[in-house]
Enzyme design. Sequence first.
Site, short mmCIF file in Angstrom:
data_model
loop_
_atom_site.label_atom_id
_atom_site.label_comp_id
_atom_site.label_asym_id
_atom_site.label_seq_id
_atom_site.Cartn_x
_atom_site.Cartn_y
_atom_site.Cartn_z
N SER A 1 109.78 57.04 -34.24
CA SER A 1 108.48 57.14 -33.58
C SER A 1 107.41 56.60 -34.50
O SER A 1 107.53 56.66 -35.73
CB SER A 1 108.23 58.62 -33.28
OG SER A 1 106.85 58.84 -33.04
N TYR B 1 106.53 67.37 -36.06
CA TYR B 1 107.23 66.26 -35.38
C TYR B 1 107.19 65.00 -36.25
O TYR B 1 108.22 64.36 -36.47
CB TYR B 1 106.58 66.00 -34.01
CG TYR B 1 107.16 64.81 -33.30
CD1 TYR B 1 108.45 64.85 -32.79
CD2 TYR B 1 106.44 63.63 -33.18
CE1 TYR B 1 109.01 63.74 -32.15
CE2 TYR B 1 106.98 62.52 -32.54
CZ TYR B 1 108.26 62.58 -32.04
OH TYR B 1 108.80 61.49 -31.42
N1 LIG Z 1 108.82 59.66 -25.05
C1 LIG Z 1 108.21 59.00 -26.01
O1 LIG Z 1 107.11 58.43 -25.84
C2 LIG Z 1 108.87 58.88 -27.36
C3 LIG Z 1 108.27 58.04 -28.32
C4 LIG Z 1 108.89 57.91 -29.56
C5 LIG Z 1 110.07 58.55 -29.82
N2 LIG Z 1 110.63 59.36 -28.87
C6 LIG Z 1 111.89 60.02 -29.21
O2 LIG Z 1 112.72 60.10 -28.09
C7 LIG Z 1 113.61 61.21 -28.23
C8 LIG Z 1 113.67 62.03 -26.97
O3 LIG Z 1 112.40 62.51 -26.63
P1 LIG Z 1 111.83 62.65 -25.14
O4 LIG Z 1 111.28 64.01 -24.99
O5 LIG Z 1 110.98 61.50 -24.85
O6 LIG Z 1 113.16 62.50 -24.34
P2 LIG Z 1 113.92 62.83 -23.02
O7 LIG Z 1 114.10 61.55 -22.34
O8 LIG Z 1 113.34 63.96 -22.28
O9 LIG Z 1 115.32 63.25 -23.64
C9 LIG Z 1 115.57 64.26 -24.56
C10 LIG Z 1 117.05 64.28 -24.79
O10 LIG Z 1 117.37 65.18 -25.85
C11 LIG Z 1 118.46 65.99 -25.44
N3 LIG Z 1 118.37 67.29 -26.08
C12 LIG Z 1 117.29 68.10 -26.15
N4 LIG Z 1 117.60 69.24 -26.80
C13 LIG Z 1 118.92 69.13 -27.15
C14 LIG Z 1 119.83 69.96 -27.84
N5 LIG Z 1 119.44 71.15 -28.33
N6 LIG Z 1 121.09 69.54 -28.02
C15 LIG Z 1 121.50 68.34 -27.53
N7 LIG Z 1 120.68 67.49 -26.88
C16 LIG Z 1 119.40 67.87 -26.68
C17 LIG Z 1 118.28 66.13 -23.94
O11 LIG Z 1 119.54 66.40 -23.37
P3 LIG Z 1 119.79 67.66 -22.39
O12 LIG Z 1 118.56 67.80 -21.54
O13 LIG Z 1 121.02 67.26 -21.65
O14 LIG Z 1 120.03 68.78 -23.34
C18 LIG Z 1 117.80 64.75 -23.55
O15 LIG Z 1 118.85 63.89 -23.30
C19 LIG Z 1 113.12 62.00 -29.44
O16 LIG Z 1 113.95 61.70 -30.54
C20 LIG Z 1 111.73 61.46 -29.65
O17 LIG Z 1 111.35 61.54 -30.99
C21 LIG Z 1 110.05 59.54 -27.65
#
Ligand SMILES: NC(=O)c1ccc[n+]([C@@H]2O[C@H](COP(=O)([O-])OP(=O)(O)OC[C@H]3O[C@@H](n4cnc5c(N)ncnc54)[C@H](OP(=O)(O)O)[C@@H]3O)[C@@H](O)[C@H]2O)c1
Length: 260
Positions: free
Chosen positions: A143, A156
Site C-alpha cells: 500500500s 496499518y
Molecule cells: N482496497 C484498497 O484500496 C487497498 C489499497 C492498498 C492495499 N490494499 C490491500 O489489500 C488487501 C485486502 O484489503 P481489502 O480490505 O481491500 O480487501 P478485500 O477485497 O475486502 O479482501 C480481504 C481479503 O482478506 C481475507 N481475510 C480477511 N481476514 C482474514 C483472516 N483472518 N484469515 C484469512 N483471510 C482473511 C478475506 O477473506 P475472507 O473474507 O474469505 O476471510 C478477503 O479475501 C490488504 O492487504 C490491503 O492492505 C487494499
Amino acid sequence: MARMLAEKVIVVTGGTKGLGRATAAAAGREGARVVVGGRDEQAGRETVEEIRRSGSEAFFVRGDLRRVADCEALIAAAATHFGRLDGLVNYAGILPASPLTETTEDFFDSVFDLNFKAAFFCCRFAVSAMLKTGGGSIVNVGSTHAYGGDYDRAAYACSKGALLTLTKHIAINYARRHIRANWLTMGWVATPGELDHRRSEGRDLRWLEEVAAKVMPMGRLQTCEDNVPGILYLLSDQSSQVTGVELHVSGGYFPRGSVE
Ligand SMILES: NC(=O)c1ccc[n+]([C@@H]2O[C@H](COP(=O)([O-])OP(=O)(O)OC[C@H]3O[C@@H](n4cnc5c(N)ncnc54)[C@H](OP(=O)(O)O)[C@@H]3O)[C@@H](O)[C@H]2O)c1
C-alpha cells in the site's frame, strides 16, 4: 499461444474477495493451478468455480491466517496436492483506521496479526516449500501507506512497512536459490473491505469516487483489473530476473496526509 503461468502452482491468500479473487481467476486463465485461501466458504467456492470454468485446476482451503497453523496448512495443501509451489500472493489483509494517539494494544494486534504476521508465516512456509523444488515467486500486496501513511492509519501503515521489509529480506537472501519476492503497491480500489470501512464512516462508493477524482493524480480510483497484470507478470517467468522491486499501481498517488 503459451499461457503465462502454465502448470505453475500458485497460492493466493484472500482469494475470496477483491484483488485476491481477481488475481486467482486471472492466474487460472493463464494456466496456473490455484489454491485459494480465505474464511468465506461460499466466496471461496465461487472463485474456484470461476477458475475451473477457465479449464484450470483449483481448490479452496478455509483458514484464519491469524493462526500460524492455518498459514502452514494452506501452503502444505498446495505442496501436498500438486507436489510443488511456484508462487504465493499475499493479499489477505484489513484496512482499519486509527490515529497513533488512539491506537490500543488490541487494535494494533488485530492489524499486525493478519497484515504482517500471517504474511510473514505464509512466506516462511512458502520459502521452505520453494527451496525443495528449485525456486518460486512471492508477491506481497502493499500500500502507499507503507511509506508513512495517512494520519488515521498508524498501525496499518506500519504493518505494510514491515511487509515491505520482509519482501526485501527474501529478495536479498534467497535470490541465489531462485526465490524472488516483489511488492505491488495496490492503488485505491473499492474492494469489499474498503467499501465496508467507508460505510462504517457513513460514506459510500460515490464519496470514494468523488474524493479519488480530486486527490488521485490520474483522476480516478484504481480497479482490480489495473492491478492484476503486474501481479501476473511478477509471478511469471517473464520476470525471472526481477526481485525486490516495488511496482506502484497507484495512479501517481502517494499519501501526503488525510484525504479529507
Ligand atoms: N482496497 C484498497 O484500496 C487497498 C489499497 C492498498 C492495499 N490494499 C490491500 O489489500 C488487501 C485486502 O484489503 P481489502 O480490505 O481491500 O480487501 P478485500 O477485497 O475486502 O479482501 C480481504 C481479503 O482478506 C481475507 N481475510 C480477511 N481476514 C482474514 C483472516 N483472518 N484469515 C484469512 N483471510 C482473511 C478475506 O477473506 P475472507 O473474507 O474469505 O476471510 C478477503 O479475501 C490488504 O492487504 C490491503 O492492505 C487494499
